[in-house]
Design a protein around this motif. Structure first.
Motif, short mmCIF file in Angstrom:
data_model
loop_
_atom_site.label_atom_id
_atom_site.label_comp_id
_atom_site.label_asym_id
_atom_site.label_seq_id
_atom_site.Cartn_x
_atom_site.Cartn_y
_atom_site.Cartn_z
N THR A 7 10.25 6.39 22.53
CA THR A 7 9.21 7.17 23.21
C THR A 7 9.36 8.61 22.77
O THR A 7 10.46 9.04 22.44
CB THR A 7 9.33 7.08 24.74
OG1 THR A 7 10.50 7.81 25.15
CG2 THR A 7 9.46 5.64 25.21
N ASN A 15 1.72 12.91 24.96
CA ASN A 15 2.18 11.70 24.31
C ASN A 15 2.33 10.58 25.33
O ASN A 15 3.29 10.55 26.09
CB ASN A 15 3.50 11.95 23.57
CG ASN A 15 3.77 10.87 22.54
OD1 ASN A 15 3.57 9.70 22.80
ND2 ASN A 15 4.20 11.27 21.37
N ASP A 16 1.38 9.65 25.34
CA ASP A 16 1.39 8.58 26.32
C ASP A 16 1.61 7.21 25.67
O ASP A 16 1.16 6.19 26.17
CB ASP A 16 0.08 8.57 27.13
CG ASP A 16 -1.15 8.52 26.24
OD1 ASP A 16 -1.00 8.32 25.02
OD2 ASP A 16 -2.27 8.67 26.77
N THR A 17 2.30 7.20 24.52
CA THR A 17 2.55 5.95 23.81
C THR A 17 4.05 5.74 23.60
O THR A 17 4.86 6.64 23.78
CB THR A 17 1.86 5.95 22.43
OG1 THR A 17 2.46 6.96 21.61
CG2 THR A 17 0.37 6.20 22.57
N SER A 19 6.63 3.22 20.68
CA SER A 19 6.55 2.55 19.38
C SER A 19 7.66 1.53 19.23
O SER A 19 8.74 1.67 19.81
CB SER A 19 6.65 3.58 18.24
OG SER A 19 5.59 4.51 18.28
N THR A 30 2.33 0.26 17.96
CA THR A 30 2.20 1.39 18.87
C THR A 30 1.72 0.86 20.20
O THR A 30 0.72 0.13 20.25
CB THR A 30 1.20 2.43 18.33
OG1 THR A 30 1.68 2.92 17.08
CG2 THR A 30 1.06 3.60 19.30
N THR A 32 0.06 1.30 23.59
CA THR A 32 -0.88 2.20 24.24
C THR A 32 -1.35 1.62 25.57
O THR A 32 -1.35 0.40 25.76
CB THR A 32 -2.11 2.45 23.35
OG1 THR A 32 -2.78 1.21 23.10
CG2 THR A 32 -1.71 3.07 22.02
N THR A 35 -1.30 6.34 30.89
CA THR A 35 -2.18 7.51 30.94
C THR A 35 -1.40 8.79 31.21
O THR A 35 -1.98 9.82 31.53
CB THR A 35 -3.25 7.33 32.02
OG1 THR A 35 -2.62 7.13 33.30
CG2 THR A 35 -4.14 6.14 31.71
#
Length: 264
Positions: A7, A15-17, A19, A30, A32, A35
């Motif tokens: 993260t 940055n709300d993703t 990997s 990624t 997603t 929020t």
């Protein structure tokens, strides 16, 4: 050991993703859907599910390909995640930004069924540590106050009450003691009833703690310094095992066999 989850916490909250990567560094997916800022991630012990948690209050579970399995709702920002050692239960540590900024710990079954909600008192609003004992019998959470609960949700002990925020926390491998280190440089080793069995005072924040896998030593990460001490007599110079210079906070991690140490 074949996949890495990451993260990227952006102070601006953009940055709300998360990997997924292979060990060779190839990005697999990624993730997603959150929020808000993604604060933390945790693999289930069987490596089949990844939990991520966010400023938006939700916890999301993903499979190894990055497919969303389920979303667990919440209202308060989640700062920590801890799977039980058998992987059947996930605990999420949130902070309610009202009143005394209490910690709110929600315990979920793997299938998304909510089991119970637990709570600590004042956290300071910065962080909330959360960890199961190695045998899965106890769940510990805290920031300034630290509490132990049994697996059934019953409160077992208050390990620490008030004082400076204790950023560093580590269970011993045998599950009999817990190390806590705070912003004032105080290190306390407590048993599961909250009795102090060892202590030390350092000249800087205690930023990181890590037991050797066989419990023969305890790494203490300080500002610019790493010290390797005896867990039950950490203040005694005669029992200091070694020390080394480190940049900044001195975060540490042992290899699973206890033969190598990474310092960042």
């Amino acid at each position: 050991g074949t996949l890495l989850a990451s993260t990227a916490g952006d102070p601006q909250g953009t940055n709300d993703t998360a990997s997924l990567w292979t060990a060779a560094g190839r990005q697999v997916a990624t993730l997603t859907g959150h929020t808000g800022l993604v604060h933390c991630a945790a693999w289930s012990p069987d490596s089949q599910l990844l939990a991520t948690a966010s400023q938006d209050g939700s916890v999301r579970l993903w499979d190894r390909t990055g497919r969303l399995v389920r979303s667990l709702p919440g209202a308060s920002p989640v700062f920590s995640l801890a799977w039980s050692p058998d992987g059947s239960v996930l605990a999420a540590g949130a902070i309610a930004f009202t009143g005394q900024l209490p910690g709110v710990i929600t315990v979920w079954q793997r299938d998304g069924t909510k089991i119970r909600t637990l709570g600590t008192s004042f956290t300071g609003g910065k962080f909330l540590n959360l960890a199961w004992s190695p045998d899965g019998r106890l769940l510990t959470a805290g920031a300034s106050d630290y509490i132990d609960w049994g697996a059934d949700g019953s409160q077992m002990a208050i390990l620490r009450q008030g004082g400076s925020p204790a950023w560093a926390m580590a269970w011993s491998a045998d599950g009999t003691t817990l190390a806590l280190g705070d912003e004032n440089g105080t290190l306390a080793i407590v048993d599961t009833r909250g009795t102090t069995v060892g202590s030390a005072q350092f000249q800087s924040d205690v930023n990181a703690l890590s037991y050797v896998p066989d419990d023969s030593g305890l790494i203490v990460g300080l500002n610019g310094r790493i010290q390797f001490v005896h867990p039950l007599d950490p203040q005694n110079p005669a029992h200091a095992i070694w020390s080394a210079d480190a940049a900044d906070d001195g975060h540490v991690a042992w290899s699973p066999d206890g033969r190598r140490l990474a310092i960042a």
